[in-house]
Design a protein around this motif. Structure first.
Motif, PDB file in Angstrom:
ATOM      1  N   GLU A  49       0.841  -1.190   0.000  1.00 55.09           N
ATOM      2  CA  GLU A  49       0.000   0.000   0.000  1.00 55.09           C
ATOM      3  C   GLU A  49       0.880   1.246   0.000  1.00 55.09           C
ATOM      4  O   GLU A  49       0.780   2.105   0.865  1.00 55.09           O
ATOM      5  N   THR A  50       1.753   1.361  -0.986  1.00 55.69           N
ATOM      6  CA  THR A  50       2.732   2.449  -0.989  1.00 55.69           C
ATOM      7  C   THR A  50       2.084   3.813  -1.159  1.00 55.69           C
ATOM      8  O   THR A  50       2.550   4.787  -0.587  1.00 55.69           O
ATOM      9  N   GLY A  51       1.019   3.912  -1.934  1.00 60.17           N
ATOM     10  CA  GLY A  51       0.353   5.197  -2.099  1.00 60.17           C
ATOM     11  C   GLY A  51      -0.216   5.699  -0.789  1.00 60.17           C
ATOM     12  O   GLY A  51      -0.081   6.870  -0.436  1.00 60.17           O
ATOM     13  N   TYR A  52      -0.837   4.800  -0.057  1.00 57.71           N
ATOM     14  CA  TYR A  52      -1.395   5.139   1.255  1.00 57.71           C
ATOM     15  C   TYR A  52      -0.285   5.490   2.239  1.00 57.71           C
ATOM     16  O   TYR A  52      -0.390   6.463   2.980  1.00 57.71           O
ATOM     17  N   ASP A  54       2.744   6.619   1.496  1.00 58.79           N
ATOM     18  CA  ASP A  54       3.314   7.914   1.102  1.00 58.79           C
ATOM     19  C   ASP A  54       2.428   9.067   1.545  1.00 58.79           C
ATOM     20  O   ASP A  54       2.918  10.111   1.972  1.00 58.79           O
ATOM     21  N   ASP A  55       1.109   8.883   1.459  1.00 56.34           N
ATOM     22  CA  ASP A  55       0.170   9.913   1.903  1.00 56.34           C
ATOM     23  C   ASP A  55       0.298  10.148   3.407  1.00 56.34           C
ATOM     24  O   ASP A  55       0.306  11.294   3.870  1.00 56.34           O
ATOM     25  N   LEU A  56       0.411   9.061   4.172  1.00 57.31           N
ATOM     26  CA  LEU A  56       0.571   9.194   5.623  1.00 57.31           C
ATOM     27  C   LEU A  56       1.882   9.892   5.982  1.00 57.31           C
ATOM     28  O   LEU A  56       1.919  10.738   6.876  1.00 57.31           O
ATOM     29  N   LYS A  57       2.953   9.545   5.274  1.00 57.97           N
ATOM     30  CA  LYS A  57       4.245  10.187   5.538  1.00 57.97           C
ATOM     31  C   LYS A  57       4.202  11.673   5.196  1.00 57.97           C
ATOM     32  O   LYS A  57       4.807  12.497   5.890  1.00 57.97           O
ATOM     33  N   ALA A  58       3.485  12.033   4.133  1.00 54.68           N
ATOM     34  CA  ALA A  58       3.341  13.449   3.764  1.00 54.68           C
ATOM     35  C   ALA A  58       2.561  14.204   4.833  1.00 54.68           C
ATOM     36  O   ALA A  58       2.922  15.337   5.194  1.00 54.68           O
ATOM     37  N   LYS A  59       1.509  13.583   5.371  1.00 51.72           N
ATOM     38  CA  LYS A  59       0.731  14.215   6.450  1.00 51.72           C
ATOM     39  C   LYS A  59       1.599  14.400   7.694  1.00 51.72           C
ATOM     40  O   LYS A  59       1.544  15.437   8.350  1.00 51.72           O
ATOM     41  N   GLU A  62       3.892  17.265   7.159  1.00 54.63           N
ATOM     42  CA  GLU A  62       3.144  18.519   7.213  1.00 54.63           C
ATOM     43  C   GLU A  62       2.911  18.952   8.660  1.00 54.63           C
ATOM     44  O   GLU A  62       3.076  20.124   9.001  1.00 54.63           O
TER      45      GLU A  62
END
Length: 116
Positions: A49-52, A54-59, A62
């Motif tokens: 689930e790399t997209g998910y 990556d989204d969590l790491k970006a959050k 932030e």
């Protein structure tokens, strides 16, 4: 950046940690050639689930960027409460003798109101 996202920081970190742990499973089957002997293999890998992830790491980044740009008087309160998830009594104790539990709580919510 939202107040809700800031307060989800501990959950985001826990989910990132869960997704980064290797996954292990066992399967059974036989070789394609005679004699067809059943065997068991262990499969190891990581979550796809790399997209998910990556989204969590970006959050997470932030949130950390937001905390870094706070004033020196605001940063410790937000860090102790939102990042470390400490209860109000421990936040007040970490802030020192000048702050009561109620004072720290009021200051935290004033900070949130100021930026959100």
């Amino acid at each position: 950046m939202t107040k809700e996202l800031l307060e989800q920081y501990p959950d985001i970190c826990a989910e990132i940690k869960r997704l980064e742990q290797p996954v292990t499973d066992t399967v059974s089957g036989s070789l394609p050639d005679y004699p067809y002997t059943q065997r068991t293999w262990t499969i190891r890998g990581v979550c796809l689930e790399t997209g998910y992830l990556d989204d969590l790491k970006a959050k997470k980044q932030e949130i950390l960027s937001f905390v870094q740009q706070l004033k020196l008087t605001e940063k410790p309160i937000v860090t102790y409460r939102a990042i470390y998830g400490l209860p109000w009594a421990r936040v007040a104790a970490k802030m020192g003798y000048r702050y009561t539990e109620q004072a720290v709580k009021k200051k935290y919510y004033r900070i949130l109101k100021k930026y959100f």
